[in-house]
Structure formats: C-alpha cells, structure tokens
Design a protein around this motif. Sequence first.
Motif, PDB file in Angstrom:
ATOM      1  N   ASN A   1       0.946  -1.045  -0.138  1.00  0.00           N
ATOM      2  CA  ASN A   1      -0.328  -0.451   0.015  1.00  0.00           C
ATOM      3  C   ASN A   1       0.871   1.432   0.200  1.00  0.00           C
ATOM      4  O   ASN A   1       1.833   0.798   0.385  1.00  0.00           O
ATOM      5  CB  ASN A   1      -0.888   0.140   1.086  1.00  0.00           C
ATOM      6  CG  ASN A   1      -1.566  -1.156   0.898  1.00  0.00           C
ATOM      7  OD1 ASN A   1      -2.896  -1.311   0.719  1.00  0.00           O
ATOM      8  ND2 ASN A   1      -1.840  -2.140   2.170  1.00  0.00           N
ATOM      9  N   CYS A   2       0.149   2.112   0.171  1.00  0.00           N
ATOM     10  CA  CYS A   2       1.352   3.578  -0.082  1.00  0.00           C
ATOM     11  C   CYS A   2      -0.027   4.951   1.005  1.00  0.00           C
ATOM     12  O   CYS A   2      -1.134   4.351   0.766  1.00  0.00           O
ATOM     13  CB  CYS A   2       1.711   4.553  -1.538  1.00  0.00           C
ATOM     14  SG  CYS A   2       0.130   4.545  -2.237  1.00  0.00           S
ATOM     15  N   VAL A   3       1.049   6.012   1.341  1.00  0.00           N
ATOM     16  CA  VAL A   3       0.155   6.883   1.982  1.00  0.00           C
ATOM     17  C   VAL A   3       0.625   7.918   1.441  1.00  0.00           C
ATOM     18  O   VAL A   3       1.743   8.248   1.338  1.00  0.00           O
ATOM     19  CB  VAL A   3       1.034   6.956   3.268  1.00  0.00           C
ATOM     20  CG1 VAL A   3       2.314   7.113   4.042  1.00  0.00           C
ATOM     21  CG2 VAL A   3       0.049   7.931   4.285  1.00  0.00           C
ATOM     22  N   ALA A   4      -0.602   8.980   1.085  1.00  0.00           N
ATOM     23  CA  ALA A   4      -0.280  10.456   0.549  1.00  0.00           C
ATOM     24  C   ALA A   4      -0.437  11.630   1.161  1.00  0.00           C
ATOM     25  O   ALA A   4      -1.246  12.076   1.393  1.00  0.00           O
ATOM     26  CB  ALA A   4      -0.754   9.988  -0.312  1.00  0.00           C
ATOM     27  N   PRO A   5       1.310  12.071   1.782  1.00  0.00           N
ATOM     28  CA  PRO A   5       0.942  13.276   2.561  1.00  0.00           C
ATOM     29  C   PRO A   5       0.555  14.326   1.386  1.00  0.00           C
ATOM     30  O   PRO A   5       0.798  14.222   0.134  1.00  0.00           O
ATOM     31  CB  PRO A   5       1.888  13.572   2.676  1.00  0.00           C
ATOM     32  CG  PRO A   5       2.613  11.785   3.180  1.00  0.00           C
ATOM     33  CD  PRO A   5       2.194  11.946   1.859  1.00  0.00           C
ATOM     34  N   GLY A   6      -0.285  14.970   2.248  1.00  0.00           N
ATOM     35  CA  GLY A   6      -0.440  16.653   1.287  1.00  0.00           C
ATOM     36  C   GLY A   6       0.504  17.193   2.192  1.00  0.00           C
ATOM     37  O   GLY A   6       2.245  17.175   2.384  1.00  0.00           O
ATOM     38  N   SER A   7       0.563  18.368   2.098  1.00  0.00           N
ATOM     39  CA  SER A   7       1.500  19.417   2.642  1.00  0.00           C
ATOM     40  C   SER A   7       2.096  19.153   4.418  1.00  0.00           C
ATOM     41  O   SER A   7       0.801  19.278   4.997  1.00  0.00           O
ATOM     42  CB  SER A   7       1.445  21.099   2.682  1.00  0.00           C
ATOM     43  OG  SER A   7       0.577  21.142   1.124  1.00  0.00           O
ATOM     44  N   ALA A   8       3.282  18.628   4.537  1.00  0.00           N
ATOM     45  CA  ALA A   8       3.128  18.090   5.678  1.00  0.00           C
ATOM     46  C   ALA A   8       4.762  18.834   7.078  1.00  0.00           C
ATOM     47  O   ALA A   8       5.380  19.587   5.592  1.00  0.00           O
ATOM     48  CB  ALA A   8       4.065  16.766   5.323  1.00  0.00           C
ATOM     49  N   ASP A   9       4.368  19.003   7.741  1.00  0.00           N
ATOM     50  CA  ASP A   9       5.457  19.987   8.704  1.00  0.00           C
ATOM     51  C   ASP A   9       6.726  19.006   8.434  1.00  0.00           C
ATOM     52  O   ASP A   9       7.355  17.977   9.332  1.00  0.00           O
ATOM     53  CB  ASP A   9       4.496  20.377  10.030  1.00  0.00           C
ATOM     54  CG  ASP A   9       5.864  21.159  10.445  1.00  0.00           C
ATOM     55  OD1 ASP A   9       6.644  21.673   9.729  1.00  0.00           O
ATOM     56  OD2 ASP A   9       5.570  21.733  11.349  1.00  0.00           O
ATOM     57  N   THR A  10       7.365  19.156   7.921  1.00  0.00           N
ATOM     58  CA  THR A  10       8.428  17.954   7.786  1.00  0.00           C
ATOM     59  C   THR A  10      10.535  18.605   7.439  1.00  0.00           C
ATOM     60  O   THR A  10      10.329  20.230   6.885  1.00  0.00           O
ATOM     61  CB  THR A  10       9.063  17.311   5.922  1.00  0.00           C
ATOM     62  OG1 THR A  10       8.863  17.776   5.432  1.00  0.00           O
ATOM     63  CG2 THR A  10       7.865  16.686   6.210  1.00  0.00           C
ATOM     64  N   PRO A  11      11.445  18.436   7.372  1.00  0.00           N
ATOM     65  CA  PRO A  11      12.780  19.296   7.002  1.00  0.00           C
ATOM     66  C   PRO A  11      13.048  19.957   5.795  1.00  0.00           C
ATOM     67  O   PRO A  11      12.983  21.160   5.442  1.00  0.00           O
ATOM     68  CB  PRO A  11      13.489  18.011   7.158  1.00  0.00           C
ATOM     69  CG  PRO A  11      12.821  17.459   8.597  1.00  0.00           C
ATOM     70  CD  PRO A  11      11.423  17.210   8.290  1.00  0.00           C
ATOM     71  N   TRP A  12      11.995  18.975   5.417  1.00  0.00           N
ATOM     72  CA  TRP A  12      12.476  19.446   3.192  1.00  0.00           C
ATOM     73  C   TRP A  12      11.085  20.858   3.345  1.00  0.00           C
ATOM     74  O   TRP A  12      11.724  21.720   2.781  1.00  0.00           O
ATOM     75  CB  TRP A  12      11.939  18.665   1.915  1.00  0.00           C
ATOM     76  CG  TRP A  12      12.205  19.453   1.200  1.00  0.00           C
ATOM     77  CD1 TRP A  12      13.326  19.383   0.300  1.00  0.00           C
ATOM     78  CD2 TRP A  12      10.825  19.503   0.644  1.00  0.00           C
ATOM     79  NE1 TRP A  12      12.823  19.862  -0.565  1.00  0.00           N
ATOM     80  CE2 TRP A  12      11.559  20.000  -0.999  1.00  0.00           C
ATOM     81  CE3 TRP A  12       9.463  19.013   0.188  1.00  0.00           C
ATOM     82  CZ2 TRP A  12      10.862  20.195  -1.967  1.00  0.00           C
ATOM     83  CZ3 TRP A  12       8.679  19.543  -0.152  1.00  0.00           C
ATOM     84  CH2 TRP A  12       9.134  20.059  -2.004  1.00  0.00           C
TER      85      TRP A  12
END
Length: 252
Positions: free
Chosen positions: A171-182
Amino acid sequence: MSDFAGLVAIVTGGGSGIGLATARLLRSRGAEVAALDLEPDGLPDGIVGIEADVTDDAQVQSAVEAVVERFGRIDVVVNNAGIGAVGDVAANGDDEWLRVLDVNVVGMVRVARHALPHLRRSPAAAIVNTCSIVAWAGVEQRVLYSASKGAVYSLTLAMAADHVREGIRVNCVAPGSADTPWIGRSLEQAPDPVAARAALDAFQPTGRLVTADEVAGAIAYLASPLSSATVGTMLAVDNGMHGLRLRPPAPQ
C-alpha cells in the motif's frame, strides 16, 4: 497497543521527519525497528540505525542483510526515503531528473527487491510506500517531484498485484503539505519565511500543515496486521486538500 509485537520493520529515511516518526511509532507498538538513513546517528533508544544510501544497490543489500542477521527476519518495509524538487518542466536538468527518480522510485525498488525473500517467509508481510497527493493532483512548480510520486503510486499498485497471493500486502500513504525538514528548508528560502508559512497554512482546509506523526499513524495502520484486508490502497493524509472544495473564509 502491541499489534507489531514480534515483527521486524525497516524504515528508510528513518533518521528524520516522517521516517523518524514512523520508526518511533512502530517501536512503541512492539516492533523491532531498523532505520536506514544516510546519517542514522542520534536515534532514540531501541531503534537500530544503519547507514544506507538507497541509490546504492550494494549498500541496500548489505543493510537488509544486517537487519536479518540481527533480528532473524523482516516483516515490514516502509519505503520512505525521498527528496524534493521545485520547478516547471523546463526548470530541472537531466541530472536532477535522474537523481530524483533514482532516490524516489528506484530506491524503493532496490529495498523491496532485497527484502522480498524475507517478506515471503513472514506471516504478516507488508510494504508501505510514501507517495504524495501530487501523484494525482496538479500542483504548481512540482513537475519532477509529481512525476516521481506518480511513479510511486503506479509502482505500489503493480507490486500489490504481483505479491498479494504471496501474502505480502503493498500500500502507500499520500501526505499533503507536511511539516517536515524539507518544507522547512523551502520556506527558509522565501523572501519572507513567516509570511510564506502563513500562506501555506492558510491554503490547507484545516488551516495547518499535516504533522509527521499523523503520517506515521497512517503508515502504521497500513503496515499493521490489523489491516490485513487492505491491499493496493493509497491512503491520503492531506487535511482534505485534494478532495475538498471550500469557499474562501468570510472577511472579518
């Protein structure tokens, strides 16, 4: 909850952001966890760090073998390592296209390829790939990144079809705009980082970015034996960004 008790998980890109949040969550729910990362230092107690570049097949093979040597098995693979890219179709040169696709797509292939013989022996085998809503939603200035994540979505479906009868769920997960280092680094490059962050938050239906922990929760659901009938699914964690069409807020 201990739904991962007795299971062994590999998380690529497990040294920061979504990968680290996922490694922590799986460990808290009973899994033995190996975080594969370019810089696997400073991980929380109980998470094994292994240095590995997903663009290097020999390093990936060695890392997988190290996990099996230490724990005797592999049950869960979280293909999370990835890099971003910004620009329209004319913005990125061939070298960057090859680099992003090598990390974001072929990197997942390498990890899955070497893990497959061990997953086939697991009673609860699962692969979860980190995709993105840009796999099917057009977003400005994300051509290369979107193309890579579209490939991840197709890869997920094809792998799910190939391996479901072997007892391996993909399966896969599809984040939207996530608060990540990038995202943080991208905002820092804006002329006004505070205003850029405020605008990005305002663009979200919930008024805020998705957190790494929220994405980790979705990954854990897809990887858990409790979701044994969930196969070939993309789970969006995007604050409703793709599916909702909201009117602008009323003026104050």
